[in-house]
Design an enzyme around this catalytic site. Structure first.
Site, PDB file in Angstrom:
ATOM      1  N   VAL A  84      -9.429  -9.331   3.965  1.00  0.00           N
ATOM      2  CA  VAL A  84      -8.906 -10.141   5.070  1.00  0.00           C
ATOM      3  C   VAL A  84      -8.907  -9.300   6.348  1.00  0.00           C
ATOM      4  O   VAL A  84      -8.287  -8.242   6.406  1.00  0.00           O
ATOM      5  CB  VAL A  84      -7.483 -10.642   4.755  1.00  0.00           C
ATOM      6  CG1 VAL A  84      -6.931 -11.461   5.916  1.00  0.00           C
ATOM      7  CG2 VAL A  84      -7.478 -11.452   3.464  1.00  0.00           C
ATOM      8  N   ASP A  92      -5.620 -11.862  -1.675  1.00  0.00           N
ATOM      9  CA  ASP A  92      -5.893 -10.736  -0.783  1.00  0.00           C
ATOM     10  C   ASP A  92      -7.305 -10.227  -1.036  1.00  0.00           C
ATOM     11  O   ASP A  92      -8.035 -10.723  -1.892  1.00  0.00           O
ATOM     12  CB  ASP A  92      -4.840  -9.630  -0.915  1.00  0.00           C
ATOM     13  CG  ASP A  92      -4.929  -8.839  -2.217  1.00  0.00           C
ATOM     14  OD1 ASP A  92      -5.882  -9.047  -2.999  1.00  0.00           O
ATOM     15  OD2 ASP A  92      -4.049  -8.010  -2.465  1.00  0.00           O
ATOM     16  N   TYR A 107       4.509  -0.840 -10.383  1.00  0.00           N
ATOM     17  CA  TYR A 107       3.663  -0.594 -11.537  1.00  0.00           C
ATOM     18  C   TYR A 107       4.590  -0.442 -12.734  1.00  0.00           C
ATOM     19  O   TYR A 107       5.735   0.017 -12.591  1.00  0.00           O
ATOM     20  CB  TYR A 107       2.833   0.681 -11.354  1.00  0.00           C
ATOM     21  CG  TYR A 107       1.785   0.577 -10.278  1.00  0.00           C
ATOM     22  CD1 TYR A 107       0.608  -0.132 -10.498  1.00  0.00           C
ATOM     23  CD2 TYR A 107       1.958   1.200  -9.041  1.00  0.00           C
ATOM     24  CE1 TYR A 107      -0.364  -0.233  -9.513  1.00  0.00           C
ATOM     25  CE2 TYR A 107       0.994   1.111  -8.050  1.00  0.00           C
ATOM     26  CZ  TYR A 107      -0.162   0.387  -8.293  1.00  0.00           C
ATOM     27  OH  TYR A 107      -1.114   0.282  -7.309  1.00  0.00           O
ATOM     28  N   ARG A 135     -12.394   6.168  -8.479  1.00  0.00           N
ATOM     29  CA  ARG A 135     -12.600   6.168  -7.033  1.00  0.00           C
ATOM     30  C   ARG A 135     -13.342   7.443  -6.639  1.00  0.00           C
ATOM     31  O   ARG A 135     -12.755   8.526  -6.543  1.00  0.00           O
ATOM     32  CB  ARG A 135     -11.261   6.034  -6.312  1.00  0.00           C
ATOM     33  CG  ARG A 135     -10.501   4.776  -6.746  1.00  0.00           C
ATOM     34  CD  ARG A 135      -9.094   4.696  -6.217  1.00  0.00           C
ATOM     35  NE  ARG A 135      -8.382   3.563  -6.822  1.00  0.00           N
ATOM     36  CZ  ARG A 135      -7.082   3.326  -6.665  1.00  0.00           C
ATOM     37  NH1 ARG A 135      -6.336   4.129  -5.902  1.00  0.00           N
ATOM     38  NH2 ARG A 135      -6.519   2.293  -7.258  1.00  0.00           N
ATOM     39  N   LYS A 155       0.590  -9.700  -9.403  1.00  0.00           N
ATOM     40  CA  LYS A 155      -0.514  -9.407  -8.484  1.00  0.00           C
ATOM     41  C   LYS A 155      -1.671  -8.802  -9.269  1.00  0.00           C
ATOM     42  O   LYS A 155      -1.487  -7.820  -9.991  1.00  0.00           O
ATOM     43  CB  LYS A 155      -0.050  -8.433  -7.398  1.00  0.00           C
ATOM     44  CG  LYS A 155      -1.122  -8.084  -6.375  1.00  0.00           C
ATOM     45  CD  LYS A 155      -0.541  -7.162  -5.304  1.00  0.00           C
ATOM     46  CE  LYS A 155      -1.577  -6.813  -4.249  1.00  0.00           C
ATOM     47  NZ  LYS A 155      -2.652  -5.958  -4.793  1.00  0.00           N
ATOM     48  N   THR A 176       0.861  -1.176   0.000  1.00  0.00           N
ATOM     49  CA  THR A 176       0.000   0.000   0.000  1.00  0.00           C
ATOM     50  C   THR A 176       0.900   1.230   0.000  1.00  0.00           C
ATOM     51  O   THR A 176       1.973   1.225   0.606  1.00  0.00           O
ATOM     52  CB  THR A 176      -0.932   0.025   1.220  1.00  0.00           C
ATOM     53  OG1 THR A 176      -0.169  -0.174   2.419  1.00  0.00           O
ATOM     54  CG2 THR A 176      -2.000  -1.064   1.127  1.00  0.00           C
ATOM     55  N   ALA A 177       0.475   2.272  -0.663  1.00  0.00           N
ATOM     56  CA  ALA A 177       1.342   3.428  -0.916  1.00  0.00           C
ATOM     57  C   ALA A 177       1.342   4.426   0.235  1.00  0.00           C
ATOM     58  O   ALA A 177       0.405   4.493   1.026  1.00  0.00           O
ATOM     59  CB  ALA A 177       0.880   4.130  -2.200  1.00  0.00           C
ATOM     60  N   HIS A 204      -7.384  -5.825  -6.163  1.00  0.00           N
ATOM     61  CA  HIS A 204      -6.800  -4.538  -5.763  1.00  0.00           C
ATOM     62  C   HIS A 204      -7.582  -3.908  -4.609  1.00  0.00           C
ATOM     63  O   HIS A 204      -7.739  -2.691  -4.531  1.00  0.00           O
ATOM     64  CB  HIS A 204      -6.773  -3.586  -6.969  1.00  0.00           C
ATOM     65  CG  HIS A 204      -5.630  -2.618  -6.965  1.00  0.00           C
ATOM     66  ND1 HIS A 204      -4.547  -2.729  -7.808  1.00  0.00           N
ATOM     67  CD2 HIS A 204      -5.388  -1.506  -6.235  1.00  0.00           C
ATOM     68  CE1 HIS A 204      -3.715  -1.728  -7.614  1.00  0.00           C
ATOM     69  NE2 HIS A 204      -4.200  -0.977  -6.645  1.00  0.00           N
ATOM     70  N   THR A 218       2.196  -5.350 -10.271  1.00  0.00           N
ATOM     71  CA  THR A 218       0.743  -5.206 -10.251  1.00  0.00           C
ATOM     72  C   THR A 218       0.243  -5.109 -11.680  1.00  0.00           C
ATOM     73  O   THR A 218       0.635  -4.199 -12.419  1.00  0.00           O
ATOM     74  CB  THR A 218       0.327  -3.970  -9.440  1.00  0.00           C
ATOM     75  OG1 THR A 218       0.713  -4.154  -8.076  1.00  0.00           O
ATOM     76  CG2 THR A 218      -1.170  -3.750  -9.502  1.00  0.00           C
ATOM     77  N   ARG A 226      -5.469  -3.119   4.436  1.00  0.00           N
ATOM     78  CA  ARG A 226      -5.968  -2.013   5.259  1.00  0.00           C
ATOM     79  C   ARG A 226      -5.737  -2.210   6.760  1.00  0.00           C
ATOM     80  O   ARG A 226      -5.393  -1.238   7.452  1.00  0.00           O
ATOM     81  CB  ARG A 226      -7.445  -1.774   4.969  1.00  0.00           C
ATOM     82  CG  ARG A 226      -7.699  -1.151   3.579  1.00  0.00           C
ATOM     83  CD  ARG A 226      -9.193  -0.949   3.350  1.00  0.00           C
ATOM     84  NE  ARG A 226      -9.477  -0.330   2.068  1.00  0.00           N
ATOM     85  CZ  ARG A 226      -9.690  -1.013   0.927  1.00  0.00           C
ATOM     86  NH1 ARG A 226      -9.611  -2.338   0.936  1.00  0.00           N
ATOM     87  NH2 ARG A 226      -9.959  -0.362  -0.199  1.00  0.00           N
TER      88      ARG A 226
END
Length: 353
Positions: A286, A283, A125, A160, A228, A76-77, A252, A151, A307
């Protein structure tokens, strides 16, 4: 703190609403995000009894690296959005488990490596600037990272809506420090109705890549390659045929195509397609150690946690990350005991209804 969700409440209070939306949100109407959360609740276990469960071992091996559990920290970024110590704190709190560091890490790869308690992989990426991509892969290898995780489900960023409504951009003072600042400029431009990250991806991500391009990546590093974002048996088979070392069944985190099949639902056909030719991970949604058990039973060698790690990081830094990892691993061990499976190798399809 009795479960990962306990960290979530504290985490939300520690960051701005815009950052929370970036961490918590998904794409479209967030159907896939919700489906990820529901998927694990649809799995029922088949416990075996009269088994000696006085010793239950969660240890396993991922691409040759021994780890204390199959719980992997997902890429995660910009972890400094959640805590000033960022990815260094995440690496320190990993409890010896595998941590997949994002290409958009806000801390240098070398500092993360020095803090790490377990093995590291680097997520990528595919950038149009292949020189930058090659340099980053080689730098990761020199720093001791053990694999590259490409990815493949994000040729462009999903729509989003939370980020668009917020005019989301990476705040001043937080940078993707392992890439040239000039390459990342648009990610920091806030505009109502727009996402700086989506604009940046449109500029920087190469949408033309195909399976044939994997050979180029192999030519710039000796590190194993993991893909991924695989959600079909067809692509899993192609991955195995192209010699990748592992695949991750993933949508994702519900942040790309909406709606899309969940990683958990895609997992059985993916595991069947690769038939042991590469390792398989999953993933998405979870939240508990029992979710990890379900993923293993349906064919995964490891399960990635996204998360909840950020919740722990935002709540208590490295201690929070460690607390989340301890909770999930403890819950996995507990589930193994109550289902009569005393080792990771003993978890298979017979463990689920």
């Amino acid at each position: 703190m009795l479960c990962a969700e306990d960290y979530r409440t504290i985490a939300q209070s520690q960051v701005s609403p815009e950052i929370w939306d970036f961490v918590d949100g998904g794409s479209g109407t967030e159907l896939t995000l919700a489906a990820n959360d529901r998927a694990f609740s649809q799995i029922a276990f088949r416990p075996r009894v009269l088994v000696d469960v006085s010793v239950v071992d969660t240890a396993t091996t991922l691409l040759g690296a021994a780890v204390p559990s199959p719980v992997v920290i997902a890429p995660t970024a910009y972890h400094q959005l959640c805590h000033p110590d960022g990815e260094v704190a995440t690496a320190a709190g990993a409890r010896g488990n595998l941590y997949v560091v994002s290409i958009f890490s806000s801390q240098p790869l070398e500092e993360i490596a020095r803090a790490a308690t377990g093995p590291l992989w680097l997520q990528l990426y595919w950038l149009k600037d292949r020189g930058a991509l090659a340099a980053l892969a080689q730098r990761a290898e020199a720093a001791g990272f053990r694999a590259l995780v490409l990815t493949v489900d994000a040729p462009r960023i999903g729509k989003r809506l939370r980020d668009l409504r917020n005019g989301w951009a990476i705040p001043e003072g937080i940078e993707a420090v392992n890439l040239d600042a000039a390459l990342m400029g648009s990610a920091h431009i806030s505009k109502q109705g727009s996402s700086g990250l989506a604009v940046h991806a449109a500029e920087a991500f190469d949408q033309t890549i195909t399976w044939a391009d994997l050979e180029w990546l192999r030519g710039v590093t000796s590190l194993p390659i993991v893909l991924k974002g695989i959600l079909t048996a067809e692509d899993a088979l192609l991955a195995a045929e192209h010699g990748v070392s592992a695949v991750v069944a993933s949508n994702h985190g519900g942040r790309q195509l909406d709606p899309a099949v969940t990683g958990l639902h895609a997992l059985p056909e993916i595991a069947e397609a690769v038939a042991g030719r590469c390792q398989v991970m999953v993933d998405g949604g979870v939240r508990r150690g029992s979710d990890v058990f379900a993923g293993l039973a349906l064919g995964a060698d490891a399960v990635l946690l996204g998360r909840p790690v950020l919740w722990g990081l935002a709540a208590r830094g490295a201690h929070g990350v460690g607390g989340v990892m301890d909770l999930i691993t403890s819950e996995l061990e507990h589930t193994m005991a109550l289902t009569g499976r005393v080792s990771i190798a003993g978890i298979d399809r017979t463990a689920v209804a």
